[in-house]
Design a protein around this motif. Sequence first.
Motif, PDB file in Angstrom:
ATOM      1  N   TRP A 175       0.822  -1.212   0.000  1.00 27.26           N
ATOM      2  CA  TRP A 175       0.000   0.000   0.000  1.00 27.26           C
ATOM      3  C   TRP A 175       0.852   1.255   0.000  1.00 27.26           C
ATOM      4  O   TRP A 175       0.526   2.241  -0.666  1.00 27.26           O
ATOM      5  CB  TRP A 175      -0.945  -0.003   1.195  1.00 27.26           C
ATOM      6  N   ALA A 176       1.946   1.258   0.761  1.00 27.63           N
ATOM      7  CA  ALA A 176       2.831   2.430   0.786  1.00 27.63           C
ATOM      8  C   ALA A 176       3.399   2.687  -0.607  1.00 27.63           C
ATOM      9  O   ALA A 176       3.457   3.837  -1.067  1.00 27.63           O
ATOM     10  CB  ALA A 176       3.964   2.224   1.789  1.00 27.63           C
ATOM     11  N   SER A 177       3.784   1.615  -1.299  1.00 27.58           N
ATOM     12  CA  SER A 177       4.333   1.756  -2.645  1.00 27.58           C
ATOM     13  C   SER A 177       3.276   2.277  -3.615  1.00 27.58           C
ATOM     14  O   SER A 177       3.566   3.120  -4.479  1.00 27.58           O
ATOM     15  CB  SER A 177       4.883   0.412  -3.143  1.00 27.58           C
ATOM     16  N   TYR A 178       2.046   1.773  -3.469  1.00 28.48           N
ATOM     17  CA  TYR A 178       0.969   2.224  -4.358  1.00 28.48           C
ATOM     18  C   TYR A 178       0.670   3.702  -4.140  1.00 28.48           C
ATOM     19  O   TYR A 178       0.508   4.471  -5.089  1.00 28.48           O
ATOM     20  CB  TYR A 178      -0.287   1.382  -4.145  1.00 28.48           C
ATOM     21  N   GLU A 179       0.604   4.120  -2.875  1.00 28.93           N
ATOM     22  CA  GLU A 179       0.353   5.529  -2.579  1.00 28.93           C
ATOM     23  C   GLU A 179       1.473   6.396  -3.141  1.00 28.93           C
ATOM     24  O   GLU A 179       1.234   7.501  -3.633  1.00 28.93           O
ATOM     25  CB  GLU A 179       0.245   5.734  -1.061  1.00 28.93           C
ATOM     26  N   TRP A 180       2.699   5.896  -3.060  1.00 30.96           N
ATOM     27  CA  TRP A 180       3.826   6.640  -3.606  1.00 30.96           C
ATOM     28  C   TRP A 180       3.728   6.738  -5.128  1.00 30.96           C
ATOM     29  O   TRP A 180       4.033   7.779  -5.714  1.00 30.96           O
ATOM     30  CB  TRP A 180       5.133   5.962  -3.200  1.00 30.96           C
ATOM     31  N   LEU A 181       3.277   5.656  -5.782  1.00 33.66           N
ATOM     32  CA  LEU A 181       3.108   5.693  -7.234  1.00 33.66           C
ATOM     33  C   LEU A 181       2.088   6.754  -7.644  1.00 33.66           C
ATOM     34  O   LEU A 181       2.213   7.377  -8.694  1.00 33.66           O
ATOM     35  CB  LEU A 181       2.653   4.323  -7.753  1.00 33.66           C
ATOM     36  N   LEU A 182       1.079   6.966  -6.798  1.00 28.86           N
ATOM     37  CA  LEU A 182       0.071   7.977  -7.092  1.00 28.86           C
ATOM     38  C   LEU A 182       0.616   9.385  -6.890  1.00 28.86           C
ATOM     39  O   LEU A 182       0.215  10.324  -7.574  1.00 28.86           O
ATOM     40  CB  LEU A 182      -1.163   7.780  -6.198  1.00 28.86           C
ATOM     41  N   ASN A 183       1.522   9.539  -5.915  1.00 28.28           N
ATOM     42  CA  ASN A 183       2.027  10.874  -5.562  1.00 28.28           C
ATOM     43  C   ASN A 183       3.546  10.860  -5.420  1.00 28.28           C
ATOM     44  O   ASN A 183       4.075  11.113  -4.330  1.00 28.28           O
ATOM     45  CB  ASN A 183       1.391  11.338  -4.244  1.00 28.28           C
TER      46      ASN A 183
END
Length: 232
Positions: A175-183
């Motif tokens: 989830w942390a990686s996905y949130e980072w991919l978004l922002n």
Amino acid sequence: MFQNITMKQSIYHAFIEVMETKIDTKQPEIRISNGREMLKLVNVTEITKAAHINRRTFYTYFHDIYDLFDQLEDNYVSGMNQYFQGWEDAPDPMESIVHSVGEVIDYMSENRRGIKLVSTIDTVVFPSMIQVNVKKAISATGALFNQSSLGKDATQDQEWDLNYTIIFLASGFGWASYEWLLNPDVFPKEKLKELISSTFVGAYKLMQSDELINSEHLQAIFNRQQVESNWR
């Protein structure tokens, strides 16, 4: 061979470009509920037009849109997995693991748009891959995962502690990686490397301790911090 790879990459890029116009990856409810149903939003004609190729060329490489997505997903999984190697033979496995984390995040950064899209459509593939590699990393560092550390009479509680630690780490990293991919601009990738590496090292040390932190320990820590805060 090189020409084939280049053409496939062109089709991948066209697919990503078209899909980005169809879905909003910033809406979690879409990410959770629709999954591969989102592939129905795009057709072969749109992709061939974006890639400036004819339909025959598309079908030379892919059976349909679903095959295209599966191959793109496999491409990213193998691209990331190439960095999760050689930990057991490294002089310092922990240092090697931390280095791998950096390489994977660099790879994700270079392929951000495609990995973000794949993560939005298939919410399982990357967390599952991370879970496998967290397990490998714990084993490589000689923590509780291997039988000699757990002992011959390992309790079910010890095994649960380990397995759920792996699940928690994998879920959090995913989830942390996905949130980072978004922002990516809001949260620099170097900070993400630090966060994941330090979290893994902390969990590793916790798993090596004789007793995991329980609710009483947490309450004691909380009370002590409150007292110190009030004192200041």
